[in-house]
Design a protein around this motif. Sequence first.
Motif, mmCIF file in Angstrom:
data_model
loop_
_atom_site.group_PDB
_atom_site.id
_atom_site.type_symbol
_atom_site.label_atom_id
_atom_site.label_comp_id
_atom_site.label_asym_id
_atom_site.label_seq_id
_atom_site.Cartn_x
_atom_site.Cartn_y
_atom_site.Cartn_z
ATOM 1 N N CYS A 23 0.788 -1.228 0.091
ATOM 2 C CA CYS A 23 0.079 -0.069 -0.138
ATOM 3 C C CYS A 23 1.124 1.017 0.014
ATOM 4 N N SER A 24 0.605 2.217 -0.791
ATOM 5 C CA SER A 24 1.122 3.426 -0.766
ATOM 6 C C SER A 24 0.122 4.481 -0.448
ATOM 7 N N SER A 25 0.503 5.315 0.672
ATOM 8 C CA SER A 25 -0.512 6.243 1.256
ATOM 9 C C SER A 25 -0.290 7.677 0.462
ATOM 10 N N GLN A 26 -1.095 8.559 1.097
ATOM 11 C CA GLN A 26 -0.921 9.925 0.513
ATOM 12 C C GLN A 26 0.168 10.242 1.227
ATOM 13 N N SER A 27 1.022 11.224 0.636
ATOM 14 C CA SER A 27 1.952 12.067 1.574
ATOM 15 C C SER A 27 1.401 12.757 2.549
ATOM 16 N N GLY A 28 2.225 12.436 3.854
ATOM 17 C CA GLY A 28 1.997 13.246 4.976
ATOM 18 C C GLY A 28 0.903 12.262 5.652
ATOM 19 N N HIS A 29 0.510 11.259 5.287
ATOM 20 C CA HIS A 29 -0.661 10.661 6.105
ATOM 21 C C HIS A 29 0.387 9.553 6.777
ATOM 22 N N ASN A 30 0.447 9.786 8.247
ATOM 23 C CA ASN A 30 1.233 9.015 9.125
ATOM 24 C C ASN A 30 0.536 7.719 9.592
ATOM 25 N N THR A 31 -0.815 7.601 9.358
ATOM 26 C CA THR A 31 -1.455 6.370 9.749
ATOM 27 C C THR A 31 -2.035 5.469 8.645
ATOM 28 N N VAL A 32 -1.711 4.176 8.670
ATOM 29 C CA VAL A 32 -2.476 3.241 7.655
ATOM 30 C C VAL A 32 -2.980 2.029 8.429
ATOM 31 N N SER A 33 -4.408 1.852 8.139
ATOM 32 C CA SER A 33 -5.093 0.791 8.631
ATOM 33 C C SER A 33 -5.448 -0.259 7.285
ATOM 34 N N TRP A 34 -5.327 -1.392 7.825
ATOM 35 C CA TRP A 34 -5.633 -2.526 7.066
ATOM 36 C C TRP A 34 -7.051 -3.338 7.491
ATOM 37 N N TYR A 35 -7.423 -3.487 6.260
ATOM 38 C CA TYR A 35 -8.943 -4.244 6.359
ATOM 39 C C TYR A 35 -9.145 -5.566 5.586
ATOM 40 N N GLN A 36 -9.911 -6.491 6.043
ATOM 41 C CA GLN A 36 -10.412 -7.667 4.978
ATOM 42 C C GLN A 36 -11.673 -7.425 4.842
ATOM 43 N N GLN A 37 -12.217 -7.530 3.527
ATOM 44 C CA GLN A 37 -13.434 -7.598 3.299
ATOM 45 C C GLN A 37 -13.914 -8.816 2.423
ATOM 46 N N ALA A 38 -14.622 -9.796 2.960
ATOM 47 C CA ALA A 38 -15.066 -10.899 2.453
ATOM 48 C C ALA A 38 -16.230 -10.655 1.487
ATOM 49 N N LEU A 39 -16.450 -11.633 0.688
ATOM 50 C CA LEU A 39 -17.734 -11.358 -0.107
ATOM 51 C C LEU A 39 -19.023 -11.106 0.766
ATOM 52 N N GLY A 40 -19.837 -10.066 0.376
ATOM 53 C CA GLY A 40 -21.064 -9.653 0.940
ATOM 54 C C GLY A 40 -20.966 -9.049 2.402
ATOM 55 N N GLN A 41 -19.892 -8.883 2.954
ATOM 56 C CA GLN A 41 -19.613 -8.457 4.255
ATOM 57 C C GLN A 41 -18.920 -7.018 4.008
ATOM 58 N N GLY A 42 -18.869 -6.345 5.460
ATOM 59 C CA GLY A 42 -18.245 -5.181 5.611
ATOM 60 C C GLY A 42 -16.815 -5.434 5.567
ATOM 61 N N PRO A 43 -16.154 -4.346 5.441
ATOM 62 C CA PRO A 43 -14.661 -4.446 5.957
ATOM 63 C C PRO A 43 -14.424 -4.702 7.258
ATOM 64 N N GLN A 44 -13.466 -5.626 7.843
ATOM 65 C CA GLN A 44 -13.118 -5.913 9.196
ATOM 66 C C GLN A 44 -11.764 -5.548 9.656
ATOM 67 N N PHE A 45 -11.462 -4.687 10.276
ATOM 68 C CA PHE A 45 -10.359 -4.051 10.906
ATOM 69 C C PHE A 45 -9.450 -5.043 11.066
ATOM 70 N N ILE A 46 -8.010 -5.030 10.529
ATOM 71 C CA ILE A 46 -7.127 -6.223 10.885
ATOM 72 C C ILE A 46 -6.092 -5.469 11.827
ATOM 73 N N PHE A 47 -5.541 -4.485 11.432
ATOM 74 C CA PHE A 47 -4.617 -3.444 12.276
ATOM 75 C C PHE A 47 -4.507 -2.107 11.836
ATOM 76 N N GLN A 48 -3.745 -1.292 12.587
ATOM 77 C CA GLN A 48 -3.576 0.048 12.287
ATOM 78 C C GLN A 48 -1.888 0.363 12.647
ATOM 79 N N TYR A 49 -1.291 1.117 11.742
ATOM 80 C CA TYR A 49 -0.107 1.388 12.023
ATOM 81 C C TYR A 49 0.211 2.886 12.148
ATOM 82 N N TYR A 50 0.819 3.511 13.212
ATOM 83 C CA TYR A 50 1.031 4.932 13.292
ATOM 84 C C TYR A 50 2.577 5.126 13.527
ATOM 85 N N ARG A 51 3.115 5.877 12.551
ATOM 86 C CA ARG A 51 4.626 6.294 12.509
ATOM 87 C C ARG A 51 5.350 5.023 12.740
#
Lengths: 113, 112
Positions: A23-51
């Motif tokens: 994943c390549s984030s927007q410049s200056g965005h110091n936080t990235v979160s990852w999600y898993q979305q199975a078919l027919g479901q909403g995204p599920q939070f995996i983890f977040q990285y900050y700095r």
Amino acid sequence: ETGVTQSPTHLIKTRGQQVTLRCSSQSGHNTVSWYQQALGQGPQFIFQYYREEENGRGNFPPRFSGLQFPNYSSELNVNALELDDSALYLCASSIGTNQETQYFGPGTRLLVL
Amino acid sequence: RKEVEQDPGPFNVPEGATVAFNCTYSNSASQSFFWYRQDCRKEPKLLMSVYSSGNEDGRFTAQLNRASQYISLLIRDSKLSDSATYLCVVRSWQGGGNKLTFGTGTQLKVEL
């Protein structure tokens, strides 16, 4: 549109293999979160990285791990792939950890056979 | 019980109709609330934040009832382009960081 890119767009793996999604984030965005979305479901939070450090984790086993780099890129690694890991994997970047405004990438579709 | 619950739909409505979506959440300590829109095979995009006082953005109105742990989205004068899945999202502090919890989404189909 959002300035967040992900690679690859699609991927096919077999059970037991390992995968790295990027994943390549927007410049200056110091936080990235990852999600898993199975078919027919909403995204599920995996983890977040900050700095470059993990800053919160959802209900995913340790075989899901991540890295964040100083250049606003990040990786999601999944070891010992299982059939149920087949899903759309989304990353989202933001400024700070409040996640008030997150910008999602287009996702990587992973199929595990 | 799921942390965020929505009626999955689909809601099939004629163009010009008014449609309302509801959402309930289980974590009373939740801090912020959002509606996201997701088009077929695309990433989610923020539609609007939801505030206790209620907020409006053009044809879209969102309401939050903290006492009932209930969130709503009203779409007036539906357009064909409104066809999408609408995701109710709740932010809470968990596991040492902020976590967004998504509902399964409500599918809207606006027809001629």
